[in-house]
Design an enzyme around this catalytic site. Structure first.
Site, PDB file in Angstrom:
ATOM      1  CG  ASP A  92      -2.088   0.984   1.063  1.00 29.36           C
ATOM      2  OD1 ASP A  92      -2.314   1.457  -0.073  1.00 29.36           O
ATOM      3  OD2 ASP A  92      -2.769   1.269   2.057  1.00 29.36           O
ATOM      4  N   GLY A  93       0.354   2.339  -0.469  1.00 29.92           N
ATOM      5  CA  GLY A  93       1.104   3.584  -0.482  1.00 29.92           C
ATOM      6  C   GLY A  93       0.152   4.760  -0.512  1.00 29.92           C
ATOM      7  CD  GLU A 130      -1.301   2.414  -3.595  1.00 26.90           C
ATOM      8  OE1 GLU A 130      -0.777   1.293  -3.378  1.00 26.90           O
ATOM      9  OE2 GLU A 130      -2.387   2.763  -3.090  1.00 26.90           O
ATOM     10  CG  ASP A 152      -5.192  -0.302  -1.606  1.00 26.39           C
ATOM     11  OD1 ASP A 152      -4.306   0.259  -2.274  1.00 26.39           O
ATOM     12  OD2 ASP A 152      -5.407  -0.026  -0.399  1.00 26.39           O
ATOM     13  CG  HIS A 207      -9.649   1.742   3.730  1.00 24.48           C
ATOM     14  ND1 HIS A 207      -8.713   1.910   4.730  1.00 24.48           N
ATOM     15  CD2 HIS A 207      -9.254   2.552   2.709  1.00 24.48           C
ATOM     16  CE1 HIS A 207      -7.808   2.796   4.343  1.00 24.48           C
ATOM     17  NE2 HIS A 207      -8.100   3.186   3.127  1.00 24.48           N
ATOM     18  CG  ASP A 217      -4.395   2.422   5.475  1.00 23.67           C
ATOM     19  OD1 ASP A 217      -4.331   3.201   4.511  1.00 23.67           O
ATOM     20  OD2 ASP A 217      -4.943   2.723   6.555  1.00 23.67           O
TER      21      ASP A 217
END
Length: 240
Positions: A92-93, A130, A152, A207, A217
């Site tokens: 994630d980023g 990301e 994501d 999420h 996250d």
């Protein structure tokens, strides 16, 4: 959000049926590194109980109607990949206010060990972080590997799996006549790493309850909030 899955652990540290794969009270902790572990994931509690009962009685589990394979989701990021010996990576980023202070996070599980890595920059973008998360995770692997990488970011997943990034490079980092490809410096690094490994990118909804995605996250938010972050030099050099 994907339908809840159940995990039957017949042989492990604590046999039983679990409703989570990752986490302290999940099935992963019961079978990770356990010699001869026997376990399987199911879509329903009934199927999980049938499997467990059949194993205990030495009989075959009742045959169930075949179900249509489902697209990758948070319910499908665990035992199936580990049983096939693939390294499982979650990334994630993000950047505060985009652009702004940003960070990346990754969780790598090779079936023998689980590790986290993260970092950040003082001024960057969501998309750059990301991509950077994927780069850092792949750089951390010591040898060429079969990998399933969950992100994501549809921007990242589609750019790789649909061949967009490779096409941009082939066209001299142009998306179309007169339009440069954004983040070419990072795409170049990622494509080079992808030439060393066999990587399947899968999109997972952010999420939505995927524990490793949520952990990534959290790493992103932690890094983004730090002071004294280094510059994302290539971005700052060309920033708007």
């Amino acid at each position: 959000m994907a339908s809840k899955k159940y995990y039957a652990v017949y042989r492990g540290r604590k046999p039983g049926i679990y409703i989570r794969w990752f986490g302290e009270d999940g099935a992963h902790c019961q079978v990770h590194g356990y010699p001869g572990a026997v376990y399987k994931g199911f879509a329903t509690l009934e199927e999980a109980e049938d499997f467990f009962t059949a194993k205990a009685s030495g009989k075959s589990a009742p045959t169930k109607p075949k179900q249509k394979p489902q697209a990758a989701s948070q319910g499908d990021t665990g035992p199936e990949n580990m049983q096939h010996g693939k390294v499982v990576i979650h990334t994630d980023g993000g950047a505060l206010n985009n652009p702004g202070p940003g960070g990346y996070g990754a969780v790598i599980d090779d079936g023998k060990s689980r590790r986290e890595l993260s970092g950040g920059y003082r001024y960057t973008t969501n998309n750059r972080m990301e991509i950077m998360a994927c780069i850092r995770a792949l750089e951390a692997l010591e040898k060429p590997s079969d990998i399933v990488l969950y992100s994501d970011s549809k921007y990242v997943v589609d750019a790789v799996m649909k061949g967009w990034a490779a096409r941009w490079r082939k066209n001299g980092w142009m998306r179309s006549p007169g339009k440069k490809a954004i983040n070419a410096d990072l795409w170049e690094r990622l494509l080079e790493l992808l030439s060393r490994h066999r990587v399947e990118f899968r999109w997972v909804r952010g999420h939505s309850g995927d524990e490793e995605n949520e952990r990534c996250d959290a790493l992103v938010r932690m890094e983004s909030a730090k002071t004294g972050l280094p510059p994302d030099e290539n971005y700052e050099k060309d920033k708007p």
